[in-house]
Write a protein that holds these residues in place. Structure first.
Motif, short mmCIF file in Angstrom:
data_model
loop_
_atom_site.label_atom_id
_atom_site.label_comp_id
_atom_site.label_asym_id
_atom_site.label_seq_id
_atom_site.Cartn_x
_atom_site.Cartn_y
_atom_site.Cartn_z
N LYS A 1 0.69 -1.28 -0.10
CA LYS A 1 0.25 -0.02 -0.07
C LYS A 1 0.80 1.17 -0.12
O LYS A 1 0.38 2.13 -0.42
CB LYS A 1 -1.01 0.08 1.15
CG LYS A 1 -2.11 -0.95 1.05
CD LYS A 1 -3.01 -0.56 2.29
CE LYS A 1 -4.28 -1.36 2.05
NZ LYS A 1 -5.11 -0.95 0.86
N TYR A 2 1.90 0.98 0.50
CA TYR A 2 2.78 2.43 0.71
C TYR A 2 3.96 2.41 -0.04
O TYR A 2 4.58 1.25 -0.12
CB TYR A 2 2.92 2.68 2.28
CG TYR A 2 1.55 2.61 3.12
CD1 TYR A 2 0.83 3.61 3.08
CD2 TYR A 2 1.49 1.34 3.77
CE1 TYR A 2 -0.27 3.73 3.84
CE2 TYR A 2 0.38 1.54 4.77
CZ TYR A 2 -0.51 2.64 4.60
OH TYR A 2 -1.65 2.62 5.26
N TYR B 1 0.50 6.47 -1.89
CA TYR B 1 -0.44 5.67 -0.97
C TYR B 1 -1.34 4.67 -1.95
O TYR B 1 -2.01 5.55 -2.88
CB TYR B 1 -1.03 6.57 0.02
CG TYR B 1 -2.39 5.99 0.43
CD1 TYR B 1 -2.23 4.45 1.13
CD2 TYR B 1 -3.56 6.34 0.43
CE1 TYR B 1 -3.26 4.00 1.72
CE2 TYR B 1 -4.47 5.73 1.21
CZ TYR B 1 -4.51 4.53 1.79
OH TYR B 1 -5.37 3.87 2.34
N SER C 1 -5.92 1.17 -3.94
CA SER C 1 -6.51 -0.02 -4.46
C SER C 1 -5.53 -0.15 -5.66
O SER C 1 -4.92 0.31 -6.03
CB SER C 1 -7.95 0.01 -4.64
OG SER C 1 -8.41 0.99 -5.72
N GLN D 1 -4.27 5.71 -6.60
CA GLN D 1 -3.16 5.93 -5.81
C GLN D 1 -3.19 7.32 -5.82
O GLN D 1 -3.56 8.16 -6.54
CB GLN D 1 -2.04 5.22 -6.37
CG GLN D 1 -1.59 5.57 -7.73
CD GLN D 1 -0.56 4.73 -8.38
OE1 GLN D 1 -0.24 3.58 -7.93
NE2 GLN D 1 0.24 5.28 -9.17
#
Length: 875
Positions: A553-554, A600, A603, A607
């Motif tokens: 996710k990051y 970030y 999904s 982003q």
């Protein structure tokens, strides 16, 4: 690296899909009952955009990409015209790109990641019209700074990626025809003996003239008589020099031919041993085009009662342009871990221009006819060799390197200006002792560059994170030499002293006989004016960078770059009638440039990115040189300023991106840039508002938002699924503050002179928008792809808001470029799988380019509409 893994996954997925499609087609051929037809449901643009979008998604820093198929859709013939479709980019003069409202000085251009020299005498970036679209694989525009890039980064960095070794045999032929609506009128031509390839050696500086200049210095009878102590010898040298020239005019009316062009490409790869593959690609394109344009130029002066027009001219201009491009790629793969490639590119662009200016002329205080003749040849030769290596035994350490050697040249031999003035009821050659009837200018520029780069990448895989550590270095050298020679033909008498029998009436071809040129009535001399300089710059850079992807996710990326930069410029002047090197201007600095980006991933479809970077914009070689030169884009005189300082920029970005599996996408970005001591061009003191130089403003800032999208129109009902609507809009604002005092270099005084806010020569608007900035830029495209894949069509629209081109002084308003509405239509028909037929109509609305001062037209150019057709066949 995880981004490389993603790209590899995408390539594998594409290969699997191709294999499945091939299997389905074979099955259909063997068993018609099982499958009669395979239909691709994705549009051509959506299919081609998928790979480009995937690379854009995987970038750690904000970037935009434009693929070759997208360029083909819009019918753009070169990199410059293609890039104006990218979000936040505008095209100036058909050659240079402004990124996010910042001038071309605030963008850098690389070719396959390597710096290239420029054949333009007034700009550090290479003119992008020199790169034909046929050699381009894709164009990358990175808008947020990363440490592996050069620190000279303002609005963005443009990388032109050329086509590489094909995966299988390819052979392609193409040809095209074109026509411009303005070409229906008769144009002007100069019979200078141009060859089919555009070369024109007949205008080269005669060897006798070159020898005399080198031996005696300035060819001026009075100066030579003084230095040689022999008046007869001085007269002999002058006569010998003037007779060595071709002193005829050769200008004649001529109907313009249609444009035409052709090209080919061939490539393949071969297995030459176990785990060894060799490949090549050879491509060449030729383009021959003519154009007429009708212009109007108005010159203003300030007075107590306001702004007055003191000159109004109409100009007919005819250009003949020949472009030749060649690219040769060679590749060698040793197993899966080692790959070598070479790229050799040769680009040549020649321009033959003849124009006739008619109307009130302030300089000559008369209704003058002024003919101009220009032949310009630009060339760029680039040789690149690079290697990519992977070492599995060393934790999959990856190393890539590249060495690039390039040379750019510009040769403009025998540029002429011929002045006819009214005299005793006739138009005669200028016949006073001040106004030259003929001026000729020979200029040469050579720009060389060498670059060596290496990068090392170490991937580290943890349970919940993937890390990439990267380090590298960049060493570059650049040398430039610029030379110019000026000559003029004057009369030794004034019209008041002449009788009707001896003033120079008639065409220059008839008047300038050998007898007249060597008689007492004509004065020929070389001007004591030099545009010469020698310059060099060196850059040593090192960087370290990290890229961390955790919890799926990051993503956190960043690092720092160290640059050690040195630059020196040596102007050339005169001493004892000979050229001499003057006081050099040298500047050097060391700087650390940090950058940080955070992504970030909400999904698979969304982003958000945030970025920061500190960057620089340095004065170019010629901008630090205290000499005079002509801007080939505007034909205006430009003066260097050795007092210029480096601009420092703080860059901030945030962008939200949304992608769908069908390649529909939407992104919204916000950016802010804070500039310390930005470099601006301003008008110089004097009567001619076209004379400009450079100064450092006190501060500047630019901020705005960018919106980009591509959407299928399937939601509108049956049949609309073959249409799509794409585009981008940039809304921004800027402000620049001029200090209360700045300096300019005076050629007359050979010194820096200050200008304060109390002087008449001070800028009219000390607080205003930045030069070249547009408050909005709009790009729209409506596209269609037929179900059978045989037809595609696009309507493409571009518009930018008004922008300041140069700042006025002494109450003179700024020169403003008005918005231009560009609407183009492109239709492509695919008769077979191997053939393609394309029709293009450009500037459907017939808009004209216009510049104003205080709402009054200062310059207008009518370029007309153009139509073209091209056909290609590919195996």
């Amino acid at each position: 690296m995880f981004s490389n893994k993603k790209l590899l996954t995408n390539k594998v997925s594409a290969a699997v899909l191709l294999a499945l499609a091939s299997t389905a087609v074979n099955a259909a051929e063997s068993d018609d009952e099982l499958m009669e037809e395979v239909v691709a449901t994705a549009s051509r643009l959506q299919g081609s955009a998928a790979a480009v979008i995937e690379e854009r998604k995987s970038q750690a820093f904000v970037a935009d990409l434009l693929g070759s198929e997208q360029i083909s859709r819009t019918g753009d013939s070169d990199a410059a015209s293609a890039l104006k479709r990218v979000t936040g980019l505008t095209l100036v003069g058909g050659k240079f790109i402004y990124v996010r409202g910042l001038g071309e000085r605030y963008s850098s251009t690389t070719l396959n990641g390597a710096n290239v020299p420029s054949p333009d005498p007034t700009r550090k970036v290479v003119p992008l019209d020199m790169f034909p679209s046929g050699i381009i694989e894709n164009l990358s525009v990175q808008k947020s700074y990363s440490p592996d890039m050069a620190g000279e980064f303002g609005g963005g960095a443009i990388d032109i990626r050329t086509k590489s070794i094909p995966s299988e045999f390819v052979f392609k032929l193409n040809f095209g025809l074109g026509y411009n609506s303005e070409n229906s009128d008769d144009g002007l031509s100069y019979d200078g003996g141009s060859s089919f390839l555009g070369e024109d050696k007949s205008r080269a500086l005669p060897e006798t003239v070159r020898r005399n200049v080198e031996q005696y210095g300035v060819i001026n009878e009075s100066i030579l008589a003084s230095t040689l102590g022999d008046a007869d010898k001085a007269a002999q040298i002058v006569d010998e020099t003037v007779l060595a020239f071709d002193n005829s005019n050769h200008i004649q009316p001529e109907s313009l031919d249609p444009d035409f062009g052709f090209g080919f490409a061939v490539g393949n790869r071969f297995d030459i041993g176990e785990d060894t593959v060799f490949g090549f690609l050879l491509a060449s394109e030729y383009d021959n085009s003519w154009s007429n344009s009708k212009e109007r130029k108005v010159r203003f002066d300030t007075a107590d009662v306001g702004i007055n027009a003191i000159e109004d001219k109409k100009i007919l201009s005819t250009e003949h342009e020949v472009e030749l491009s060649n690219i040769l790629n060679l590749g060698l793969e040793l197993g899966k871990d080692h790959k070598f490639e070479t790229t050799t590119i040769f680009l040549r662009n020649t321009r033959d221009k003849v124009d006739l200016e008619q109307g009130d002329d302030f300089d000559y205080d008369a209704n003058a006819d002024v003919y101009g003749i220009l032949y310009e040849q630009r060339e760029l030769i680039t040789n690149q060799i690079r290697g990519m290596h992977n070492f599995p035994s060393l934790m999959n350490l990856g190393v890539d390197w590249q060495f690039s050697k390039s040379k750019a040249t510009r040769n403009a031999p025998d540029e002429r200006e011929i002045v006819y003035l009214p005299l005793q009821g006739e138009m005669a050659l200028a016949t006073d002792s001040v106004t030259p009837s003929l001026t000729r200018f020979f200029s040469e520029l050579e720009d060389k560059a060498e670059t060596f780069q290496w990068n090392a990448t170490l991937p580290i895989y943890l349970d919940s994170a993937e890390i990439e550590l990267k380090a590298g270095a960049d060493f570059s050298k650049k040398w430039r030499t610029s030379n110019g020679l000026f000559f003029q033909y004057l009369s030794k008498f004034t019209p008041a002293e002449t009788g009707e029998s001896n003033y120079l009436a008639g065409n220059i071809d008839e008047v300038y006989t050998d007898e007249v040129l060597t008689s007492d009535s004509t004065k020929f001399q070389q001007l004591l004016r030099v545009d010469d300089y020698i310059a060099a710059r060196m850059l040593d850079a090192y960087y370290g960078q990290f890229d961390i992807f955790f919890n799926d996710k990051y993503r956190l990326s960043g690092g720092v770059r160290y640059e050690d930069w040195r630059q020196a410029v040596v102007p050339i002047g005169f001493e004892d009638n000979k050229k001499k090197a003057l006081q050099p201007t040298a500047i050097s600095e060391e700087e650390f440039l940090p950058a940080l980006s955070f992504t970030y991933i909400m999904s698979d479809e969304q982003q958000v990115r945030l970025g920061y970077g500190k960057t620089l914009v340095r004065p170019d070689l010629k901008e630090l040189s205290p000499v005079r030169y002509l801007d080939p884009l505007t034909d205006n005189p430009v003066f260097g300023n050795p007092d210029l300082k480096v601009t420092e920029i703080q860059n901030f970005d945030i962008r939200w991106e949304y992608y769908t599996p069908t390649s529909d996408n939407l992104s919204v970005a916000v950016f802010y840039k804070d500039l310390t001591a930005p470099i601006e061009n301003v008008q110089l003191p004097g009567a001619d508002e076209s004379n400009v130089s450079f100064i450092n403003a006190q501060s500047g800032e630019i901020y705005g938002t960018e919106i980009e999208w591509m959407k299928s129109l399937d939601f509108m009902g049956d049949g609309f699924d073959r249409f799509f609507f794409s585009g981008n809009i940039t809304l921004s604002d800027s402000e620049i503050v001029i200090p209360d005092q700045y300096s300019y270099f005076s050629l007359a005084n050979q010194a820096l002179l200050p200008i304060t806010k109390d002087d008449n020569a001070y800028v009219t608007n000390p607080t205003r928008k930045m030069t070249g900035h547009s408050e909005y830029v709009v790009n729209l495209q409506l596209g269609f792809d037929s179900y059978d894949g045989e037809h595609t069509a696009s309507l493409v629209y571009n518009r930018f808001a008004e922008r300041i081109m140069s700042a006025g002084i002494d109450r003179m308003p700024d020169l403003i470029e008005s918005p231009f509405d560009s609407l183009d239509a492109v239709y492509t028909y695919y008769p077979t799988f191997e053939t393609k037929l394309t029709f293009k109509v450009k500037n459907l609305m017939g808009d004209s380019q216009e510049f104003t001062r205080n709402g009054e037209v200062a310059e207008a150019v009518e370029t007309g509409r153009s139509i073209s057709m091209s056909f290609s066949w590919e195996l």
